[in-house]
Write an enzyme that holds these catalytic residues in place. Structure first.
Site, mmCIF file in Angstrom:
data_model
loop_
_atom_site.group_PDB
_atom_site.id
_atom_site.type_symbol
_atom_site.label_atom_id
_atom_site.label_comp_id
_atom_site.label_asym_id
_atom_site.label_seq_id
_atom_site.Cartn_x
_atom_site.Cartn_y
_atom_site.Cartn_z
ATOM 1 N N ARG A 99 0.844 -1.182 0.000
ATOM 2 C CA ARG A 99 0.000 0.000 0.000
ATOM 3 C C ARG A 99 0.883 1.237 0.000
ATOM 4 O O ARG A 99 1.959 1.245 0.586
ATOM 5 C CB ARG A 99 -0.884 0.035 1.251
ATOM 6 C CG ARG A 99 -2.199 -0.688 1.085
ATOM 7 C CD ARG A 99 -3.044 -0.518 2.303
ATOM 8 N NE ARG A 99 -2.429 -1.084 3.472
ATOM 9 C CZ ARG A 99 -1.833 -0.389 4.424
ATOM 10 N NH1 ARG A 99 -1.808 0.928 4.368
ATOM 11 N NH2 ARG A 99 -1.290 -1.005 5.440
ATOM 12 N N TYR A 137 -1.067 -3.251 -7.147
ATOM 13 C CA TYR A 137 -0.906 -3.999 -5.903
ATOM 14 C C TYR A 137 -2.233 -4.015 -5.111
ATOM 15 O O TYR A 137 -2.885 -2.971 -4.957
ATOM 16 C CB TYR A 137 0.209 -3.391 -5.025
ATOM 17 C CG TYR A 137 0.134 -3.975 -3.632
ATOM 18 C CD1 TYR A 137 0.578 -5.272 -3.388
ATOM 19 C CD2 TYR A 137 -0.490 -3.291 -2.596
ATOM 20 C CE1 TYR A 137 0.422 -5.851 -2.150
ATOM 21 C CE2 TYR A 137 -0.643 -3.865 -1.344
ATOM 22 C CZ TYR A 137 -0.184 -5.148 -1.127
ATOM 23 O OH TYR A 137 -0.368 -5.720 0.097
ATOM 24 N N LYS A 139 -9.710 -1.954 1.435
ATOM 25 C CA LYS A 139 -9.393 -0.815 2.312
ATOM 26 C C LYS A 139 -10.148 0.439 1.875
ATOM 27 O O LYS A 139 -10.584 1.234 2.705
ATOM 28 C CB LYS A 139 -7.895 -0.542 2.306
ATOM 29 C CG LYS A 139 -7.044 -1.754 2.654
ATOM 30 C CD LYS A 139 -7.337 -2.270 4.038
ATOM 31 C CE LYS A 139 -6.401 -3.445 4.329
ATOM 32 N NZ LYS A 139 -6.462 -3.880 5.705
ATOM 33 N N HIS A 143 -10.831 -1.913 11.271
ATOM 34 C CA HIS A 143 -9.757 -2.798 10.804
ATOM 35 C C HIS A 143 -9.600 -3.937 11.807
ATOM 36 O O HIS A 143 -8.629 -3.992 12.550
ATOM 37 C CB HIS A 143 -8.468 -1.961 10.696
ATOM 38 C CG HIS A 143 -7.365 -2.614 9.921
ATOM 39 N ND1 HIS A 143 -6.046 -2.247 10.075
ATOM 40 C CD2 HIS A 143 -7.373 -3.594 8.991
ATOM 41 C CE1 HIS A 143 -5.301 -2.978 9.270
ATOM 42 N NE2 HIS A 143 -6.071 -3.799 8.603
ATOM 43 N N SER A 203 -1.647 -3.638 9.974
ATOM 44 C CA SER A 203 -1.349 -4.608 8.918
ATOM 45 C C SER A 203 -0.105 -5.422 9.265
ATOM 46 O O SER A 203 0.871 -4.879 9.775
ATOM 47 C CB SER A 203 -1.112 -3.879 7.594
ATOM 48 O OG SER A 203 -2.230 -3.087 7.269
ATOM 49 N N CYS A 232 0.439 -7.704 11.534
ATOM 50 C CA CYS A 232 0.727 -7.910 12.967
ATOM 51 C C CYS A 232 0.030 -9.155 13.500
ATOM 52 O O CYS A 232 -0.136 -9.308 14.705
ATOM 53 C CB CYS A 232 0.289 -6.697 13.777
ATOM 54 S SG CYS A 232 1.371 -5.278 13.564
ATOM 55 N N ASP A 249 -9.770 -9.346 8.790
ATOM 56 C CA ASP A 249 -9.213 -8.021 8.493
ATOM 57 C C ASP A 249 -10.174 -6.868 8.728
ATOM 58 O O ASP A 249 -9.764 -5.832 9.225
ATOM 59 C CB ASP A 249 -8.732 -7.998 7.035
ATOM 60 C CG ASP A 249 -7.850 -6.793 6.723
ATOM 61 O OD1 ASP A 249 -6.994 -6.447 7.567
ATOM 62 O OD2 ASP A 249 -8.009 -6.204 5.648
ATOM 63 N N ARG A 261 1.748 -12.071 -0.838
ATOM 64 C CA ARG A 261 0.391 -12.327 -0.336
ATOM 65 C C ARG A 261 -0.247 -13.542 -0.974
ATOM 66 O O ARG A 261 0.114 -13.952 -2.072
ATOM 67 C CB ARG A 261 -0.493 -11.115 -0.665
ATOM 68 C CG ARG A 261 -0.042 -9.809 -0.019
ATOM 69 C CD ARG A 261 -0.684 -9.609 1.315
ATOM 70 N NE ARG A 261 -0.163 -8.473 2.067
ATOM 71 C CZ ARG A 261 -0.788 -7.966 3.122
ATOM 72 N NH1 ARG A 261 -1.924 -8.483 3.535
ATOM 73 N NH2 ARG A 261 -0.248 -6.966 3.783
ATOM 74 N N ARG A 282 2.505 -4.228 17.663
ATOM 75 C CA ARG A 282 3.782 -4.944 17.699
ATOM 76 C C ARG A 282 4.712 -4.055 18.493
ATOM 77 O O ARG A 282 5.193 -3.044 17.995
ATOM 78 C CB ARG A 282 4.214 -5.077 16.237
ATOM 79 C CG ARG A 282 5.343 -5.988 15.934
ATOM 80 C CD ARG A 282 5.618 -5.920 14.430
ATOM 81 N NE ARG A 282 4.822 -6.861 13.661
ATOM 82 C CZ ARG A 282 5.123 -8.153 13.512
ATOM 83 N NH1 ARG A 282 6.200 -8.648 14.088
ATOM 84 N NH2 ARG A 282 4.358 -8.930 12.782
#
Ligand code: SAT
Ligand code: MN
Length: 589
Positions: free
Chosen positions: A71, A199, A208, A228, A250, A252, A279, A373, A404
């Site tokens: 992204r 992408y 998103k 999210h 994202s 994590c 997600d 992915r 994280r």
């Protein structure tokens, strides 16, 4: 297939085609035959590669431009009439200015190509939660990915013909020119235009762009929430089911948590975990005053590296058929795929994610891109919950925020109440990952894991959370977790993965008023003995370390939060109050 008869739709498609000038327009009907036909075209042109159809039936391989692998937050813009409606955390351009610029870029961008019109639904069509979109694209990769990630086809066309409103999504890969890449949102027009990328996160516009950025904007107007968040179902030994949502940035571990395998001890006792979503959650208040969630997606767009038999066997199973792999490594001997930490047997005769010859046994280079992915149908998942298919919404007992964080953040703590939980979410921070362009491993504030995905002013977004809390008579409890805390030697203190269930069970006991907790400046923490570690080799000292609230570290955290907040001209009073309380409690430690 019935034709699209809705004039608004046809006028819009005509206008977009006049601008982008494709050779022809093909409407998706969602049928297997049509998708198969389109796939053949991509195989013939070499845009996609068919993988070993015995080992990986229906699976395809795709490679993006090496500069187009994640992204792009710098190129993502929110175009509202007033700048303050986008807020200080979003890139803003005035709608007229952006449309003018993009019209120039889209002019003739589909020449020599086919424009595919994809009618899709986020959520199960016909349910209260569902929203409809149409994506126009010149990329077959997008067509095939959207057919996995969303619900495409006739039911949506029927709704459009009945006059349903829809999000206008336009995508052109154009020349994949990174200098002219834009992912532009026009929330006031329910419109998304994306150009010069191929992408996933930039181009699968249902994900998103619609489900989070436009979704959050619509949610605020209509009184619901787009978040999210993963959704997990946990059944205890008596077969009673509870549901939790978890917001993590994202890459994590949302997919791993959503597909968690219980430790043997709990499995034998009869505990069962199933997956509702990995997600995105759309949440609405039910007539009983509780919060209900659906996963609006129809598939998983998960990070491949690190996925293996131990970390997430369910994800691995999910990707064994009808899956698209992007930017992973290839094994040329048997035409299968490989990525870092899949197993200890990388291909000798391989090709890396850029298509270069690659010997995984000897090379010091990575075979797969860190943000490579898999795009896999949710129905493939061995742990998929029945509730996923009804799209009716599951009642949420607990909301988990997490990031994280090597230091400072304890394993788990609980908010004193909803408003305090909103503060906790607003103050969240996490180390950056390869999911977005930019430096990796830098701590940044990412409220509710929505920093890159909130389609309006973040302060208004916090207020919306506070307002939603006022409308619920029985709101979920809110928790903060950190699976990633390390010791003096930078070793993870907590085993993570399946063992995270142990922490989830403490939370659910808290929801039932069955578990003990201790007050800390951050909120309620379990005592070391409150977490059931049966069958796990972990010392009580380690658990103490995991739960420790360190005064010096938290003085720094407080400073960081204050600095993050300083960009907002105002914040909800409830959020400020919780922050002031934390600050004074840390001082008093
Ligand atoms: O690339 S996506 O935005 O779809 C995935 C993610 O970063 O969360
Ligand atoms: Mn995500």
């Amino acid at each position: 297939m019935t034709m699209v008869t809705n004039r608004v739709v046809n006028d819009w498609v005509k206008e977009m085609a006049e601008m982008t000038k494709p050779d022809d327009i093909v409407w998706l009907d969602g049928s297997k035959e049509q998708l198969e036909q389109i796939k053949r075209i991509a195989l013939e042109t070499g845009e996609m590669i068919e993988l070993n159809q015995e080992k990986l039936p229906g699976c395809l391989y795709y490679r993006t431009n090496p500069k187009d692998v994640a992204r792009d937050e710098k190129r993502t813009v929110i175009c509202t009439t007033k700048k303050e409606d986008a807020g200080p955390t979003n890139n803003w351009v005035a709608p007229d200015e952006m449309y003018a610029k993009l019209r120039g870029l889209f002019d003739g961008s589909m020449k020599g190509r086919t424009m595919y019109a994809i009618p899709f639904s986020m959520g199960v069509p016909g349910t209260e939660f569902a929203k409809i979109g149409i994506e126009l694209t010149d990329s077959i990769y997008v067509v095939l990915s959207m057919a996995i990630m969303t619900r495409v086809g006739q039911e949506v066309i029927d709704e459009l013909n009945a006059g349903a409103d829809f999000t206008r999504c336009l995508h052109s890969k154009a020349q994949i020119n990174e200098q002219e890449k834009y992912i532009a949102h026009f929330p006031e027009d329910n419109t998304i235009w994306s150009i010069n990328s191929a992408y996933g996160g930039n181009v699968l516009l249902g994900k998103k762009c619609l489900a989070l950025r436009i979704g959050s904007y619509l949610g605020r107007q209509e009184g619901w929430m787009a978040e999210h968040m993963l959704i997990l179902k946990i059944e205890n030994e008596a077969g009673e089911a509870k549901y939790v949502c978890g917001a993590f940035p994202s890459a994590c571990g949302k997919t791993n948590l959503a597909m968690l395998t219980p430790p043997e001890y709990f499995r034998k006792k009869g505990y069962k975990v199933s997956t509702v979503g990995d997600d995105i959650s759309w949440l609405r208040i039910g007539s009983d005053g509780r919060l209900y969630a659906v996963n609006p997606e129809n598939g998983f767009f998960g990070v491949a590296p690190g996925t293996n038999e131990k970390s997430n066997p369910n994800a691995l199973r999910t990707t064994h058929k009808n899956t698209i792999f992007t930017n992973v490594a290839r094994n040329l001997d048997d035409n299968t795929v490989w990525w870092e930490k899949l197993d200890n047997d990388p291909p000798e005769n391989g090709e890396d994610w850029q298509g270069r010859p690659w010997n995984g046994k000897t090379s010091s280079e990575k075979g797969a891109h860190p943000n490579s992915r898999f795009t896999a149908p949710a129905e493939n998942c061995p742990t998929i919950a029945d509730e996923f298919f009804t799209g009716e919404g599951v009642p949420i007992s607990a909301i988990i925020f997490g990031g994280r964080r090597a230091k400072a953040e304890p394993l788990v703590y609980e908010a004193r109440d909803w408003n305090h939980g909103v503060f906790m979410g607003s103050a969240m921070a996490s180390e950056t990952t390869a999911a977005a362009n930019g430096k990796v491993g830098v701590v940044r504030h990412d409220p509710m894991a929505m920093l890159p995905f909130c389609g309006y002013n973040m302060a208004d977004y916090f207020q919306h959370w506070i307002d939603m809390g006022k409308k619920m008579t029985n709101p979920p409890k809110i928790f903060h977790v950190n699976w990633f805390r390390t010791d003096e030697n930078d070793e993870f203190l907590w085993p993570g993965f399946g063992d995270n269930l142990r922490v989830l069970l403490w939370m659910l006991d808290r929801c039932d008023g069955k578990a003990d907790a201790a007050e800390t400046p951050l909120g309620y923490e379990p005592k070391a003995e409150d977490i059931d570690v049966t069958g796990l080799d972990i010392s009580p000292e380690k658990i103490e370390k995991l739960l420790k609230v360190d005064k010096e570290a938290w003085k720094e955290e407080v400073k960081g939060i204050e600095e993050f907040y300083s960009q907002f001209p105002w914040l909800p009073k409830e959020v400020r109050d919780s922050f002031d309380k934390l600050k004074s409690e840390v001082e008093k430690m």
